[in-house]
Design a protein around this motif. Sequence first.
Motif, short mmCIF file in Angstrom:
data_model
loop_
_atom_site.label_atom_id
_atom_site.label_comp_id
_atom_site.label_asym_id
_atom_site.label_seq_id
_atom_site.Cartn_x
_atom_site.Cartn_y
_atom_site.Cartn_z
N HIS A 166 -34.89 71.90 106.92
CA HIS A 166 -33.56 71.43 107.26
C HIS A 166 -32.81 72.50 106.85
CE1 HIS A 166 -30.19 69.03 108.16
NE2 HIS A 166 -29.77 69.42 107.06
N VAL A 167 -32.63 72.69 105.58
CA VAL A 167 -31.70 73.87 105.09
C VAL A 167 -31.81 75.25 105.53
CG1 VAL A 167 -31.39 72.33 102.91
CG2 VAL A 167 -32.96 74.24 102.86
N LEU A 168 -33.16 75.46 105.83
CA LEU A 168 -33.46 76.81 106.28
C LEU A 168 -32.83 77.06 107.73
CD1 LEU A 168 -36.97 77.94 104.93
CD2 LEU A 168 -34.80 78.89 104.33
N CYS A 169 -33.04 75.92 108.67
CA CYS A 169 -32.45 75.92 110.04
C CYS A 169 -31.19 75.88 110.12
CB CYS A 169 -33.17 74.69 110.61
SG CYS A 169 -34.77 74.63 111.12
N ARG A 170 -30.32 75.09 109.06
CA ARG A 170 -29.02 75.25 109.08
C ARG A 170 -28.42 76.59 108.64
NH1 ARG A 170 -30.34 71.41 111.44
NH2 ARG A 170 -29.51 69.55 111.69
N ASP A 171 -29.33 77.47 107.93
CA ASP A 171 -29.11 78.71 107.29
C ASP A 171 -29.31 79.84 108.20
OD1 ASP A 171 -27.32 78.97 105.05
OD2 ASP A 171 -29.12 80.00 103.91
N GLY A 172 -29.84 79.39 109.42
CA GLY A 172 -29.91 80.33 110.39
C GLY A 172 -31.27 80.80 110.71
N TRP A 173 -32.23 80.16 110.05
CA TRP A 173 -33.79 80.61 110.24
C TRP A 173 -34.38 80.02 111.36
CZ3 TRP A 173 -36.82 83.57 106.82
CH2 TRP A 173 -36.20 84.18 105.73
N ASP A 174 -35.01 80.49 112.03
CA ASP A 174 -35.72 79.76 113.02
C ASP A 174 -37.22 79.30 112.40
OD1 ASP A 174 -37.69 79.18 115.22
OD2 ASP A 174 -37.95 80.86 116.07
N CYS A 175 -37.03 77.95 111.94
CA CYS A 175 -37.96 77.52 111.18
C CYS A 175 -38.73 76.23 111.91
CB CYS A 175 -37.34 76.64 110.02
SG CYS A 175 -38.61 76.08 108.52
N LEU A 212 -28.36 70.23 102.22
CA LEU A 212 -27.89 71.69 102.56
C LEU A 212 -26.79 71.99 101.78
CD1 LEU A 212 -27.78 73.77 104.59
CD2 LEU A 212 -26.33 72.26 106.04
N LEU A 213 -25.94 70.90 101.30
CA LEU A 213 -24.41 71.36 100.57
C LEU A 213 -25.24 71.82 99.24
CD1 LEU A 213 -21.57 71.39 100.22
CD2 LEU A 213 -21.70 69.23 99.14
N ALA A 214 -26.10 71.13 98.64
CA ALA A 214 -26.64 71.62 97.33
C ALA A 214 -27.27 73.20 97.39
CB ALA A 214 -27.62 70.64 96.65
N TRP A 215 -27.87 73.48 98.73
CA TRP A 215 -28.60 74.69 98.64
C TRP A 215 -27.49 75.61 98.94
CZ3 TRP A 215 -33.38 76.81 99.58
CH2 TRP A 215 -33.44 77.97 100.38
N ARG A 216 -26.46 75.56 99.52
CA ARG A 216 -25.43 76.45 99.64
C ARG A 216 -24.80 76.80 98.19
NH1 ARG A 216 -23.40 74.80 105.83
NH2 ARG A 216 -25.15 76.13 106.89
N ASN A 217 -24.68 75.48 97.40
CA ASN A 217 -24.02 75.69 96.25
C ASN A 217 -24.78 76.18 94.99
OD1 ASN A 217 -21.37 75.09 97.13
ND2 ASN A 217 -21.88 72.76 97.07
N THR A 218 -26.15 76.56 95.47
CA THR A 218 -27.12 76.98 94.40
C THR A 218 -26.39 77.87 93.12
OG1 THR A 218 -27.93 78.60 95.76
CG2 THR A 218 -29.18 76.33 95.62
N GLY A 219 -26.84 77.56 92.13
CA GLY A 219 -26.32 78.69 91.10
C GLY A 219 -24.92 78.00 90.55
N LYS A 220 -24.45 76.80 91.20
CA LYS A 220 -23.41 76.23 90.38
C LYS A 220 -23.69 75.01 90.01
CE LYS A 220 -20.37 77.95 94.21
NZ LYS A 220 -19.55 77.36 95.31
N ARG A 221 -22.86 74.53 88.84
CA ARG A 221 -23.53 73.32 88.10
C ARG A 221 -23.26 72.15 88.92
NH1 ARG A 221 -21.01 71.80 82.14
NH2 ARG A 221 -22.48 70.16 81.82
#
Length: 226
Positions: A166-175, A212-221
């Motif tokens: 899910h997160v890869l597809c939303r991030d532009g990957w053909d998954c 997906l939100l957590a994926w895009r916020n990775t590295g943040k507390r």
Amino acid sequence: AAGAAAAAASSAAATTAAQRRPRDQVAQIITFGVENLDEQLLERCWAWPGGGSTIQFPDVDLQAALNRSAPDAGIVDVLVDARCFPDPEAMQYCKHTGHHYGIITRICQHRNFGRWLNSVRARIGEAAAVSAARGDAGPAGPSLTIGVYCRSGKHRSVAAAIILAHVLCRDGWDCRDPRHLSAPRWSSCCKGQCPECLSPPQELQDTLDKALLAWRNTGKRGSHCS
């Protein structure tokens, strides 16, 4: 004039965003269980005090097992351990596979999810850079195979693969849809074909959107799902 300038700025921003967006990146996700894939792995699990729940395998040994049992899977670029989500209260879902929305939700809410997601995203990014440098997919972009595993290849690895797809597809990957190598050995469960797994409530989409939100916020507390 101000309107034209704003339109030009908006167009420039869109162009920049498009340039930064991944182009034709291809990802294939496979799942398996260390006790449900290969006889040699299974024997090592049986010989280990904690069995397949705790034994650690070098990536080279997992790749060798995949070569023996699923040679068409090819070389796996990123191997992801999904056994870090122990959940003794999840017995109510044991008759399902990781397709069940309840299993996916509990993984996303697990205390280890944020740290796990950070690590997986970093490793996928590194592997994508290596793939792009090799030119695996020609000028289009990187092509990756991601292997997700747990003990039986039925619950955690399946749910984690659905989250990653899910997160890869939303991030532009053909998954593509994940391929579950241990599926032929699934027993005493619905095999993802019951009404609850096939027709999940809105909770599943809400959970995946939070992932997906957590994926895009990775590295943040606090990048886990809540």
